[in-house]
Design a protein around this motif. Sequence first.
Motif, PDB file in Angstrom:
ATOM      1  N   GLU A 112      41.071 -18.078 -34.759  1.00 10.55           N
ATOM      2  CA  GLU A 112      40.690 -19.274 -33.998  1.00 10.55           C
ATOM      3  C   GLU A 112      39.928 -20.259 -34.879  1.00 10.55           C
ATOM      4  OE1 GLU A 112      37.208 -20.044 -30.781  1.00 10.55           O
ATOM      5  OE2 GLU A 112      38.561 -18.376 -30.315  1.00 10.55           O
ATOM      6  N   LEU A 113      39.008 -19.771 -35.649  1.00 11.67           N
ATOM      7  CA  LEU A 113      38.189 -20.640 -36.499  1.00 11.67           C
ATOM      8  C   LEU A 113      39.013 -21.233 -37.639  1.00 11.67           C
ATOM      9  CD1 LEU A 113      35.044 -18.363 -36.480  1.00 11.67           C
ATOM     10  CD2 LEU A 113      35.053 -20.750 -35.715  1.00 11.67           C
ATOM     11  N   ARG A 114      39.918 -20.442 -38.197  1.00  8.96           N
ATOM     12  CA  ARG A 114      40.782 -20.969 -39.249  1.00  8.96           C
ATOM     13  C   ARG A 114      41.638 -22.125 -38.725  1.00  8.96           C
ATOM     14  NH1 ARG A 114      42.300 -15.348 -42.241  1.00  8.96           N
ATOM     15  NH2 ARG A 114      40.972 -15.624 -44.070  1.00  8.96           N
ATOM     16  N   GLU A 115      42.115 -21.981 -37.499  1.00 10.21           N
ATOM     17  CA  GLU A 115      42.906 -23.055 -36.898  1.00 10.21           C
ATOM     18  C   GLU A 115      42.082 -24.324 -36.737  1.00 10.21           C
ATOM     19  OE1 GLU A 115      44.351 -21.395 -33.287  1.00 10.21           O
ATOM     20  OE2 GLU A 115      45.782 -20.040 -34.289  1.00 10.21           O
ATOM     21  N   ASP A 116      40.746 -24.167 -36.626  1.00 11.44           N
ATOM     22  CA  ASP A 116      39.844 -25.321 -36.546  1.00 11.44           C
ATOM     23  C   ASP A 116      39.454 -25.859 -37.920  1.00 11.44           C
ATOM     24  OD1 ASP A 116      39.872 -25.248 -33.839  1.00 11.44           O
ATOM     25  OD2 ASP A 116      37.849 -24.439 -33.580  1.00 11.44           O
ATOM     26  N   GLY A 117      39.974 -25.229 -38.999  1.00 14.74           N
ATOM     27  CA  GLY A 117      39.702 -25.712 -40.343  1.00 14.74           C
ATOM     28  C   GLY A 117      38.609 -24.990 -41.092  1.00 14.74           C
ATOM     29  N   HIS A 118      38.048 -23.923 -40.526  1.00 18.17           N
ATOM     30  CA  HIS A 118      36.993 -23.174 -41.222  1.00 18.17           C
ATOM     31  C   HIS A 118      37.589 -22.290 -42.307  1.00 18.17           C
ATOM     32  CE1 HIS A 118      33.576 -24.041 -38.423  1.00 18.17           C
ATOM     33  NE2 HIS A 118      34.593 -24.347 -37.618  1.00 18.17           N
ATOM     34  N   ARG A 119      36.873 -22.169 -43.423  1.00 14.42           N
ATOM     35  CA  ARG A 119      37.329 -21.379 -44.564  1.00 14.42           C
ATOM     36  C   ARG A 119      36.470 -20.117 -44.690  1.00 14.42           C
ATOM     37  NH1 ARG A 119      36.483 -26.417 -46.272  1.00 14.42           N
ATOM     38  NH2 ARG A 119      34.683 -25.793 -47.526  1.00 14.42           N
ATOM     39  N   PHE A 120      37.137 -19.012 -44.986  1.00 13.47           N
ATOM     40  CA  PHE A 120      36.434 -17.732 -45.109  1.00 13.47           C
ATOM     41  C   PHE A 120      36.513 -17.238 -46.546  1.00 13.47           C
ATOM     42  CE2 PHE A 120      37.152 -18.151 -40.651  1.00 13.47           C
ATOM     43  CZ  PHE A 120      36.079 -17.517 -40.047  1.00 13.47           C
ATOM     44  N   THR A 121      35.411 -16.641 -47.009  1.00 18.60           N
ATOM     45  CA  THR A 121      35.335 -16.198 -48.403  1.00 18.60           C
ATOM     46  C   THR A 121      35.124 -14.699 -48.538  1.00 18.60           C
ATOM     47  OG1 THR A 121      32.949 -16.630 -48.450  1.00 18.60           O
ATOM     48  CG2 THR A 121      34.406 -18.439 -49.129  1.00 18.60           C
ATOM     49  N   SER A 122      35.036 -13.976 -47.402  1.00 22.50           N
ATOM     50  CA  SER A 122      34.797 -12.532 -47.451  1.00 22.50           C
ATOM     51  C   SER A 122      35.795 -11.820 -46.557  1.00 22.50           C
ATOM     52  CB  SER A 122      33.371 -12.198 -47.014  1.00 22.50           C
ATOM     53  OG  SER A 122      33.269 -12.212 -45.597  1.00 22.50           O
ATOM     54  N   GLU A 123      35.750 -10.477 -46.617  1.00 16.74           N
ATOM     55  CA  GLU A 123      36.583  -9.645 -45.753  1.00 16.74           C
ATOM     56  C   GLU A 123      35.791  -9.094 -44.568  1.00 16.74           C
ATOM     57  OE1 GLU A 123      39.082  -6.843 -48.251  1.00 16.74           O
ATOM     58  OE2 GLU A 123      37.719  -7.656 -49.779  1.00 16.74           O
ATOM     59  N   THR A 124      34.580  -9.550 -44.377  1.00 15.89           N
ATOM     60  CA  THR A 124      33.703  -8.933 -43.385  1.00 15.89           C
ATOM     61  C   THR A 124      33.927  -9.496 -41.988  1.00 15.89           C
ATOM     62  OG1 THR A 124      31.900 -10.536 -43.591  1.00 15.89           O
ATOM     63  CG2 THR A 124      31.948  -8.731 -45.183  1.00 15.89           C
ATOM     64  N   ASP A 125      33.528  -8.698 -40.997  1.00 16.79           N
ATOM     65  CA  ASP A 125      33.525  -9.176 -39.617  1.00 16.79           C
ATOM     66  C   ASP A 125      32.386 -10.152 -39.371  1.00 16.79           C
ATOM     67  OD1 ASP A 125      31.723  -7.097 -40.069  1.00 16.79           O
ATOM     68  OD2 ASP A 125      31.875  -6.289 -38.034  1.00 16.79           O
ATOM     69  N   THR A 126      31.306 -10.033 -40.140  1.00 17.13           N
ATOM     70  CA  THR A 126      30.098 -10.832 -39.925  1.00 17.13           C
ATOM     71  C   THR A 126      30.329 -12.322 -40.141  1.00 17.13           C
ATOM     72  OG1 THR A 126      28.800  -8.945 -40.709  1.00 17.13           O
ATOM     73  CG2 THR A 126      27.686 -11.086 -40.634  1.00 17.13           C
ATOM     74  N   GLU A 127      31.210 -12.671 -41.042  1.00 13.36           N
ATOM     75  CA  GLU A 127      31.329 -14.074 -41.455  1.00 13.36           C
ATOM     76  C   GLU A 127      31.753 -15.000 -40.315  1.00 13.36           C
ATOM     77  OE1 GLU A 127      33.121 -16.758 -45.143  1.00 13.36           O
ATOM     78  OE2 GLU A 127      33.887 -14.730 -44.798  1.00 13.36           O
ATOM     79  N   VAL A 128      32.330 -14.445 -39.248  1.00 11.97           N
ATOM     80  CA  VAL A 128      32.707 -15.322 -38.130  1.00 11.97           C
ATOM     81  C   VAL A 128      31.472 -15.931 -37.464  1.00 11.97           C
ATOM     82  CG1 VAL A 128      34.851 -14.066 -37.708  1.00 11.97           C
ATOM     83  CG2 VAL A 128      32.803 -13.461 -36.385  1.00 11.97           C
TER      84      VAL A 128
END
Length: 618
Positions: A112-128
């Motif tokens: 959902e967040l990626r569809e809003d344009g957010h970028r993730f840099t880890s494999e963790t559940d916490t980063e959301v």
Amino acid sequence: MCGIIARVGDGDALAELMTGLRNLEYRGYDSAGVAVRCEDGIDVCKREGETDVLDAALVERHLPGSVGIGHTRWSTHGPPSDANAHPHTDDDGRVAVVHNGIIRNYESLRRELREDGHRFTSETDTEVVPHLVARELDAGADAETAFRAATDRLEGSYALAMVVADEDAVYATRHGSPLVLGLGDDANYLASDVPAFLEFTDRVVYLEDDDVVVLDDAGYRITTTAGDPVDREAETVDWAAGDAQKGVYSHFMRKEIDEQPTSLRQTIEGRTDSTGTVLDAFPPGSLASIENVVFVACGTSYHAAMYGSTLLRRRGVPATAMRANEFAHDPMPMSDRTLVIAVTQSGETADTLASLRVANESPASTLAVTNVVGSTAAREADDAMFIRAGPEVGVAATKTFSSQVAALALLADRFEEDGAGIEFGREPRSKQATARASTTDGGVDAGTIRSLPDDVETVVNDGRAARLAKQYADADSYFFIGRGVGYPVALEGALKFKEITYEHAEGFAAGELKHGPLALVTPSTVIVAVFTGQDDDRTLHNVREAQSRGAPIIGVGPESATEIRDAVDEYLPIPDTDPELAGMLANVHLQLLAYHAAEIRDRAIDKPRNLAKSVTVE
């Protein structure tokens, strides 16, 4: 699993955050990091490895500021790495979050967040979480409202602490994972466990699930998720800062082995007198209606529960010990005459809490046997019995096992005094008691229990385990066997050995050796046999079965047992005592054997690989 520290107050935050992380490293040591609210925003430093690696990185960086959060990690989602280390931030670095627990719906939130344009840099559940908060901030919410909205989207277990750029505050909450508030003179703290800030304050507030906490310059506020004020009582813990320090010892584990006489005195103190057993939670007669007991526990606490269930059965009380991770999903039948006893050192073990909640939904009564006043288990059970062992930092539990068993022995005596249980078949309870007395020299009296600390001290001061650890260092496998109360001790001895040496070690009921495990016995298999003074002839027969296959035998048993001493290759004696307590003394020898075997191999004794102290995830 994982350790959280947060701090708001006067002066520099970084030094106290690092002290907290070092004190919490027993909860996880895959990586560590800090985030400090500085003049121009949030400054984050995090590194794969133990806190010493983070310390080295901070030598060249100064993170000025009086508000910050820190984290030491035990990996669940994603391997140890700089990127997966906490704290995690949003795209712009406005929000930093640390987390203990598991967010079960993180994958759908990430999509959902990626569809809003957010970028993730880890494999963790916490980063959301920081990204959810950032989205709310972008929509015009203030930091507290954004934090509440973000946590409302989470499913699973979590303790969270957050800092936001331009705000001198920490926002935190818990749901299924521990979080405690520390109240100091010049600063306030949040942590996963009291030892994190024990050097700065001994005044604490134990937070409950779904409490939301804001720490700022004005102090602290606790509210519900709906924003309603909550009043939680502050308590003073009776642990001293030095209790959670190694002092002159090389390892916490050895310190805590040596502390067992003291911890046992604390467990027993005030709980026996000339009239019998004195337990505040159970006045005389209060257990008379209990017909059966179910223990739920994990790991070392499960072995203590097995020991306790054996003691109860010998007193005519039907009792069984179940692994909490099984009971929670496949509970046994319970009635209003059932007592479910949750044994948990921390009072926060996720599987044990899940079992406790299942029991609380049944007609059964519940009891928590735990080391931590104010823990979730102590609050959620109908009653609590505290083992009073003091802080235990070494991942491999030692003094808490002894104190758990001592507490359960006292509880078993109270059951007997109250006449609890049911008759077996047609045999009156009086005959059962007589039969038990004939095999245990009259049962455990108060004086024998009170002598436990001195007897344990005798074993602690015996240096023979160190020689045997070296003598058998080249063995391929180590089998631990016992029967009666010696069986859970054999399991516990094998667990300690494998935990900290990484060598193959297994525990068996002595009589089971010939039903399969004997196929694995060779001259390179060391057999460690626990003798208690009861049914020792049968255990000795099982020993000879292994001995005839060339296996070397280490016996652990009563000082006066000359026949056993003569039959085995090596012998670790314990003071003569009641057979029901002999297993506790034998266990100390097994702790020392494991400790010295790990020391010879240069293992990370206090921080064994892949393990952590408090297992707060299922």
